[in-house]
Write an enzyme that holds these catalytic residues in place. Structure first.
Site, PDB file in Angstrom:
ATOM      1  N   ASP A   1       0.843  -1.190   0.000  1.00 46.91           N
ATOM      2  CA  ASP A   1       0.000   0.000   0.000  1.00 46.91           C
ATOM      3  C   ASP A   1       0.887   1.251   0.000  1.00 46.91           C
ATOM      4  O   ASP A   1       1.617   1.487   0.965  1.00 46.91           O
ATOM      5  CB  ASP A   1      -0.900   0.012   1.243  1.00 46.91           C
ATOM      6  CG  ASP A   1      -1.841   1.204   1.223  1.00 46.91           C
ATOM      7  OD1 ASP A   1      -2.794   1.163   0.424  1.00 46.91           O
ATOM      8  OD2 ASP A   1      -1.613   2.179   1.958  1.00 46.91           O
TER       9      ASP A   1
ATOM     10  N   HIS B   1      -7.411   9.644  -2.128  1.00 46.67           N
ATOM     11  CA  HIS B   1      -6.937   9.478  -0.740  1.00 46.67           C
ATOM     12  C   HIS B   1      -7.958   9.993   0.271  1.00 46.67           C
ATOM     13  O   HIS B   1      -8.180   9.371   1.317  1.00 46.67           O
ATOM     14  CB  HIS B   1      -5.596  10.224  -0.589  1.00 46.67           C
ATOM     15  CG  HIS B   1      -4.683   9.664   0.436  1.00 46.67           C
ATOM     16  ND1 HIS B   1      -3.329   9.607   0.300  1.00 46.67           N
ATOM     17  CD2 HIS B   1      -4.934   9.131   1.668  1.00 46.67           C
ATOM     18  CE1 HIS B   1      -2.788   9.073   1.377  1.00 46.67           C
ATOM     19  NE2 HIS B   1      -3.735   8.781   2.227  1.00 46.67           N
TER      20      HIS B   1
ATOM     21  N   LYS C   1      -2.223   6.410  -4.317  1.00 48.20           N
ATOM     22  CA  LYS C   1      -3.364   7.306  -4.026  1.00 48.20           C
ATOM     23  C   LYS C   1      -3.047   8.719  -4.485  1.00 48.20           C
ATOM     24  O   LYS C   1      -1.896   9.154  -4.351  1.00 48.20           O
ATOM     25  CB  LYS C   1      -3.645   7.345  -2.510  1.00 48.20           C
ATOM     26  CG  LYS C   1      -3.648   5.992  -1.825  1.00 48.20           C
ATOM     27  CD  LYS C   1      -3.979   6.071  -0.342  1.00 48.20           C
ATOM     28  CE  LYS C   1      -3.783   4.724   0.342  1.00 48.20           C
ATOM     29  NZ  LYS C   1      -2.435   4.497   0.897  1.00 48.20           N
TER      30      LYS C   1
ATOM     31  N   TYR D   1       3.051   9.891   0.819  1.00 49.58           N
ATOM     32  CA  TYR D   1       4.019   9.295   1.739  1.00 49.58           C
ATOM     33  C   TYR D   1       5.470   9.648   1.389  1.00 49.58           C
ATOM     34  O   TYR D   1       6.386   9.378   2.181  1.00 49.58           O
ATOM     35  CB  TYR D   1       3.859   7.765   1.813  1.00 49.58           C
ATOM     36  CG  TYR D   1       2.478   7.295   2.224  1.00 49.58           C
ATOM     37  CD1 TYR D   1       1.562   8.166   2.809  1.00 49.58           C
ATOM     38  CD2 TYR D   1       2.075   5.980   2.007  1.00 49.58           C
ATOM     39  CE1 TYR D   1       0.293   7.744   3.160  1.00 49.58           C
ATOM     40  CE2 TYR D   1       0.808   5.550   2.375  1.00 49.58           C
ATOM     41  CZ  TYR D   1      -0.081   6.431   2.944  1.00 49.58           C
ATOM     42  OH  TYR D   1      -1.339   5.997   3.282  1.00 49.58           O
TER      43      TYR D   1
END
Ligand SMILES: NC(=O)c1ccc[n+]([C@@H]2O[C@H](COP(=O)([O-])OP(=O)(O)OC[C@H]3O[C@@H](n4cnc5c(N)ncnc54)[C@H](OP(=O)(O)O)[C@@H]3O)[C@@H](O)[C@H]2O)c1
Length: 311
Positions: free
Chosen positions: A44, A111, A78, A49
């Site tokens: 994921d 997201h 995302k 990130y």
């Protein structure tokens, strides 16, 4: 216990994936390699990130050494909130793909339902950073990603039941999943049933209750630190984390525990060889308090804030 679930477009998602939020550069590459070696076939990721390049390096190392082929592994990314305008979606996915060094992802998610202005910080500190781009517009961009072959499937994240329904009734390509927080403190049984009735799978984030935040004021105490759950684990010769992950998968949820620690990466995947008895399931059910690790209350006045209704 099934190790994969079928999605509404016929593809399959492994029920345990590796989370990568806050997995630091310098560690996440090794975490991905360890996960693939242990048997994980689902990672994921997200543009937000800021570590997709390192995730990609780990993945390509395991493809190069012959452990996996690209087609063996399910990769999610995302789109972040600053890029909800329809024409931004394809370029943002292409940006994630170039970092991951992939031609396609298996799943691309919106997201959050809330949009932020493109010029605002990723996490705006006040309403001047909000945009009111409708997530239905974003969804049209997501559908274009499927048509271009940049992703196999598209889905939602942090959408409440009304927002899921609005997408389902207005889309051309249906979301396959809704990724939301799920752990025993917030077991999401109502949202899981709602999504299941629409053939949408729930992917559960913070499955371990983000145990590293334990003790922060107002933060829900992670169930993996509950002495009852630790004792329960001893009965099955399992850890509390394994008990919790097994429980969540038995609710029909896909779990994506994050770890950069090899022994925990192994532990979190070794959850398929036991079944909790009725009393233990009842205890874990009783832990539900609808308390979130990720309540995002700073954005409660945003037009599309998802957590103002029951589920
Ligand atoms: N869609 C969204 O908005 C959203 C939001 C949050 C998260 N996510 C996704 O969901 C993933 C998981 O959520 P999360 O990372 O927030 O929280 P989490 O997986 O519930 O907890 C991660 C924390 O638990 C520790 N840990 C891992 N395995 C353990 C074990 N067996 N025993 C004890 N501690 C353990 C990890 O430490 P070490 O790493 O040090 O081992 C880390 O500090 C994220 O990484 C991300 O991919 C998505």
């Amino acid at each position: 216990m099934a190790r994969v679930l079928k999605l509404n477009n016929g593809t399959q998602i492994p029920v345990v994936g590796l989370g990568t939020y806050k997995s630091p550069p310098g560690q996440v590459q090794q975490a991905v390699k360890d996960a693939v070696s242990v048997g994980y076939r689902h990672i994921d990721c997200a543009w937000f990130y800021e570590n997709e390049a390192e995730v990609g390096e780990g993945l390509h190392a395991k493809i190069a050494d012959g452990t996996i082929k690209r087609s063996d592994v399910f990769i999610t990314s995302k789109i972040w909130n600053n890029h909800h305008a329809k024409e931004k979606v394809v370029p943002m996915l292409k940006d994630s793909l170039s970092k991951l060094k992939l031609d396609y992802v298996d799943l691309y998610l919106v997201h959050w339902p809330m949009g932020f202005k493109e010029t605002a910080p990723s996490l705006p500190t006040d309403a001047s950073g909000y945009s009111d781009v409708d997530y239905l517009e974003t969804w049209e961009g997501m559908e274009e990603c499927v048509r271009l072959g940049l992703t196999k499937s598209i889905g939602l994240s942090n959408f409440n039941s009304e927002q899921v329904e609005r997408v389902v009734t207005n889309c051309k390509i249906k979301p396959v999943v809704n990724q939301v927080e799920v752990n025993p403190n917030i077991n999401q049984k109502k949202l899981i049933k709602f999504c299941k009735d629409r053939d949408i799978v729930v992917v559960g984030f913070c499955p371990l209750g983000r145990s590293n935040y334990a003790g922060r004021p107002g933060f829900p105490s992670p169930t993996i630190h509950d002495p009852e759950v630790i004792k329960m684990g001893e009965k099955y010769n399992k850890t509390a984390a394994q008990v919790v992950l097994n429980y969540l998968v038995s609710l029909g949820v896909v779990v994506i525990p994050k770890s950069v620690t090899k022994s925990r990466i192994e532990e979190n995947f070794d959850i398929f060889d036991f079944s909790l008895d009725k009393n233990d399931v009842a205890y874990l059910d009783s832990c539900n308090k609808n308390e979130r690790c990720s309540p995002q209350t700073a954005y409660k006045d945003h037009k599309y804030f998802p957590f103002s209704i029951e589920f």
